[in-house]
Design an enzyme around this catalytic site. Structure first.
Site, mmCIF file in Angstrom:
data_model
loop_
_atom_site.group_PDB
_atom_site.id
_atom_site.type_symbol
_atom_site.label_atom_id
_atom_site.label_comp_id
_atom_site.label_asym_id
_atom_site.label_seq_id
_atom_site.Cartn_x
_atom_site.Cartn_y
_atom_site.Cartn_z
ATOM 1 N N VAL A 17 1.187 -1.625 0.340
ATOM 2 C CA VAL A 17 0.174 -0.282 0.217
ATOM 3 C C VAL A 17 1.157 1.222 0.394
ATOM 4 O O VAL A 17 0.690 1.996 -0.883
ATOM 5 C CB VAL A 17 -1.025 -0.473 1.289
ATOM 6 C CG1 VAL A 17 -1.730 1.431 1.056
ATOM 7 C CG2 VAL A 17 -1.749 -1.387 1.252
ATOM 8 N N ALA A 46 10.272 6.432 6.083
ATOM 9 C CA ALA A 46 10.772 5.137 6.449
ATOM 10 C C ALA A 46 10.372 3.371 6.530
ATOM 11 O O ALA A 46 9.253 3.401 6.594
ATOM 12 C CB ALA A 46 10.179 5.483 8.464
ATOM 13 N N LYS A 106 -6.014 -1.666 10.487
ATOM 14 C CA LYS A 106 -6.775 -2.800 11.109
ATOM 15 C C LYS A 106 -6.409 -3.004 12.805
ATOM 16 O O LYS A 106 -6.804 -3.562 13.854
ATOM 17 C CB LYS A 106 -7.732 -3.861 10.826
ATOM 18 C CG LYS A 106 -6.969 -4.392 9.825
ATOM 19 C CD LYS A 106 -7.545 -5.319 8.075
ATOM 20 C CE LYS A 106 -6.723 -5.840 7.765
ATOM 21 N NZ LYS A 106 -6.338 -5.528 6.687
ATOM 22 N N GLU A 130 -10.114 5.197 6.424
ATOM 23 C CA GLU A 130 -10.905 4.577 5.844
ATOM 24 C C GLU A 130 -10.633 3.285 5.509
ATOM 25 O O GLU A 130 -11.184 2.415 5.201
ATOM 26 C CB GLU A 130 -11.276 5.780 4.419
ATOM 27 C CG GLU A 130 -12.290 5.618 3.679
ATOM 28 C CD GLU A 130 -13.413 5.300 4.361
ATOM 29 O OE1 GLU A 130 -14.024 6.038 4.318
ATOM 30 O OE2 GLU A 130 -13.908 4.065 4.168
ATOM 31 N N GLY A 135 -11.182 -2.224 3.166
ATOM 32 C CA GLY A 135 -10.078 -1.349 1.376
ATOM 33 C C GLY A 135 -10.396 -0.274 1.010
ATOM 34 O O GLY A 135 -10.717 0.667 1.810
ATOM 35 N N GLU A 191 -2.383 -16.485 2.710
ATOM 36 C CA GLU A 191 -0.909 -15.606 2.601
ATOM 37 C C GLU A 191 -0.414 -17.266 3.048
ATOM 38 O O GLU A 191 -0.952 -18.503 2.874
ATOM 39 C CB GLU A 191 -0.789 -15.433 3.854
ATOM 40 C CG GLU A 191 -1.316 -13.902 3.842
ATOM 41 C CD GLU A 191 -0.176 -12.516 4.292
ATOM 42 O OE1 GLU A 191 0.526 -13.337 4.243
ATOM 43 O OE2 GLU A 191 -0.657 -12.138 3.494
ATOM 44 N N ASP A 202 -8.520 -11.765 10.704
ATOM 45 C CA ASP A 202 -8.875 -10.722 9.880
ATOM 46 C C ASP A 202 -10.557 -10.098 10.063
ATOM 47 O O ASP A 202 -10.570 -8.817 10.142
ATOM 48 C CB ASP A 202 -8.537 -10.523 8.434
ATOM 49 C CG ASP A 202 -8.765 -9.461 7.887
ATOM 50 O OD1 ASP A 202 -7.777 -8.307 7.922
ATOM 51 O OD2 ASP A 202 -9.611 -9.551 6.748
ATOM 52 N N LYS A 206 -12.127 -6.299 11.346
ATOM 53 C CA LYS A 206 -12.863 -5.265 10.876
ATOM 54 C C LYS A 206 -14.356 -4.863 11.981
ATOM 55 O O LYS A 206 -14.803 -4.266 11.997
ATOM 56 C CB LYS A 206 -12.899 -5.644 9.846
ATOM 57 C CG LYS A 206 -12.195 -5.388 8.697
ATOM 58 C CD LYS A 206 -11.624 -6.668 7.149
ATOM 59 C CE LYS A 206 -9.965 -6.569 6.526
ATOM 60 N NZ LYS A 206 -9.934 -7.061 5.539
ATOM 61 N N GLY A 312 -5.477 -4.546 -1.471
ATOM 62 C CA GLY A 312 -4.692 -4.626 -2.901
ATOM 63 C C GLY A 312 -4.237 -3.062 -2.443
ATOM 64 O O GLY A 312 -4.730 -2.395 -1.866
#
Ligand code: NAP
Length: 442
Positions: A17, A46, A106, A130, A135, A191, A202, A206, A312
């Site tokens: 991202v 960083a 998250k 957001e 996503g 993954e 996950d 959320k 994505g």
């Protein structure tokens, strides 16, 4: 060109991202300045390894390992490292240094949200997130701003793309979970360690974030009931399809009346993640592949659905940049940032007190009297039967003399249901409890 005030933007992280955010910030600098009313100058990035190859073409001199030096003096800090530390410490430093913060993290917000929002309140800064749920889909701003004058009753979200991809392929191709998971890992949808996705962690993070916003209540991650999708096999999928349902991993956040809660209004909330049956004609049933969707039911607005890419790099970067523009506008306007409202402080009820409909699939001996015994146990357990079907099971799927019963229930209380299923399992007429699934969405 307009001579805008310059805002210093520090980026922490340049992975999937972050590299896209940096690229778009530089490529669309003029347009973003017009929208934000300020020139957004990316002053540094960083990372752990400044010499690692990046997905975007970014000048080497922007990279540093010294996040602290970058944060102090920035007007806006974008945190895209992920994980708890050093993200938490860096965000707290940014807020105490007078910066507004944008994050997609998250995991951090679901576990340390109140600490971070309190720190922002204390200095009058804002935290924008957001991209932390679903996503690219705008859902945080609609819940926080657009629906601020309404009362959200219920949210049902498909908020994990990996599990939706797996369940969708199992549904459309009749494949087994393990085969689709292996394929998803090969294609990069899952993954190497798929635990966070397939076990619902996950989605639970959320769900905690969405419920906190929707119900103006700090919802700790531990209060979210969570089940994953590993137990869903091809036969369960086939039975769901046969009964007119599709199985989706849902995050359900619900406002409910509960006589047992100690709340002045008698209201409570339930926040839960589990695989559930939804009717094939429900809008969420048509969410295919790795897409996400959030279905919101509000008292005045009625039903709303938000749909799109839940992950994505570049898609998520869109949500991050929207937040950066908001942060810049606020910074220019001055004044105190509006913090998260958690004043409603509604209790979160345990899963045992939640009521839904269920579909119970049992393997029983194919003999007279069995159905009556099963019906008797359900009735004693205050679980009322809506439908019963003896399914056609392909030869080889069950032993001879074994029938499969699919029982649809009316609304029942979770605790009653699970006690009843235990009694069925111990009754002697039930060989195996194949599955117990909640029915949502009607
Ligand atoms: P990622 O590809 O793993 O990138 C993480 C970046 O952070 C890397 O550039 C890494 O540096 C840097 N980093 C990690 N630890 C660091 C440390 N201790 N000090 C300095 N830099 C550090 O992660 P991502 O997929 O971009 O995700 C970023 C955030 O967005 C996460 O919170 C994630 O949950 C969220 N998010 C991601 C998506 C998505 O589709 N990927 C969607 C929604 C939300 P190096 O490159 O030098 O290793």
């Amino acid at each position: 060109m307009t001579d805008y005030r310059r805002l210093r933007v520090a980026l922490l992280g340049a992975g999937a991202v972050g590299s896209q955010v940096a690229d778009l910030l530089r490529k669309h600098a003029d347009e973003l300045a017009d929208r934000a009313g300020a020139a957004l100058e990316l002053v540094g990035i960083a990372v752990r390894n400044p010499d690692a190859p990046r997905e975007a073409d970014l000048p080497r001199e922007l990279f540093t390992t010294d996040s602290e030096q970058l944060i102090v003096g920035a007007d806006i800090v974008i945190e895209l490292m992920g994980g708890i530390e050093p993200a938490r410490t860096d965000i707290l430093l940014a807020l105490s240094s007078g910066a507004d913060v944008v994050t997609a993290n998250k995991a951090l917000l679901a576990t340390h949200g109140p600490e971070i929002f309190d720190a922002a309140d204390q200095v009058g800064a804002s935290v924008y997130y957001e991209a932390a749920a679903a996503g690219a889909i705008p859902i945080i701003r609609p819940l926080r701003d657009s629906l601020a004058g309404d009362r959200v009753q219920r949210i049902m979200g498909i908020v994990n793309g990996t599990t939706n991809y797996i369940l969708d392929r199992m549904d459309t191709e009749g494949s087994e979970f393990a085969d689709v998971l292996a394929d998803a890992q090969r294609l990069g949808y899952a993954e190497a360690d798929p635990t966070a996705d397939v076990e619902g962690y996950d989605a639970a993070q959320k769900a905690a974030i969405l419920a906190s916003l929707a119900f103006h209540t700090a919802v700790p991650l531990e209060a979210v009931h969570r089940e994953g999708i590993r137990s869903i096999d091809r036969q369960t999928m086939d039975a769901a399809r046969h009964a007119g349902y599709v199985i989706k991993l849902l995050a359900v956040c619900e406002r409910l009346a509960d006589a047992e809660v100690d709340s002045p209004t008698g209201e409570a909330i339930s926040v839960r993640v589990y695989p559930a049956l939804i009717p094939r004609e429900h809008p969420l049933a048509s969410v295919h592949g790795a897409n996400n969707a959030v279905f919101v039911q509000a008292e005045a607005a009625g039903n709303l659905m938000f749909y799109g890419a839940g992950a994505g790099g570049v898609q998520t970067a869109s949500a991050v940049l929207g937040d950066v523009v908001s942060a810049a506008r606020r910074h220019i306007a001055g004044g105190v940032g509006v913090g998260e409202s958690t004043r409603a402080n509604l209790p979160v009820v345990p899963i045992g007190r939640v009521t839904t409909r269920y579909q119970i699939t049992l393997e029983v001996s194919d003999e007279p009297g069995v159905l009556a015994t099963v019906a008797g146990i359900l009735s004693e357990g205050r679980v009322s039967i809506a439908t019963v079907e003896q399914t056609l099971v392909p030869a080889g799927d069950v032993a001879p003399g074994i029938a499969r019963l699919v029982i649809g229930t009316h609304t029942a209380r979770e605790q009653d249901l699970s006690d009843t299923v235990d009694r069925l399992a111990a009754s002697g007429v039930v060989g195996r409890v194949v599955s117990v699934l909640r029915v949502e969405g009607n």
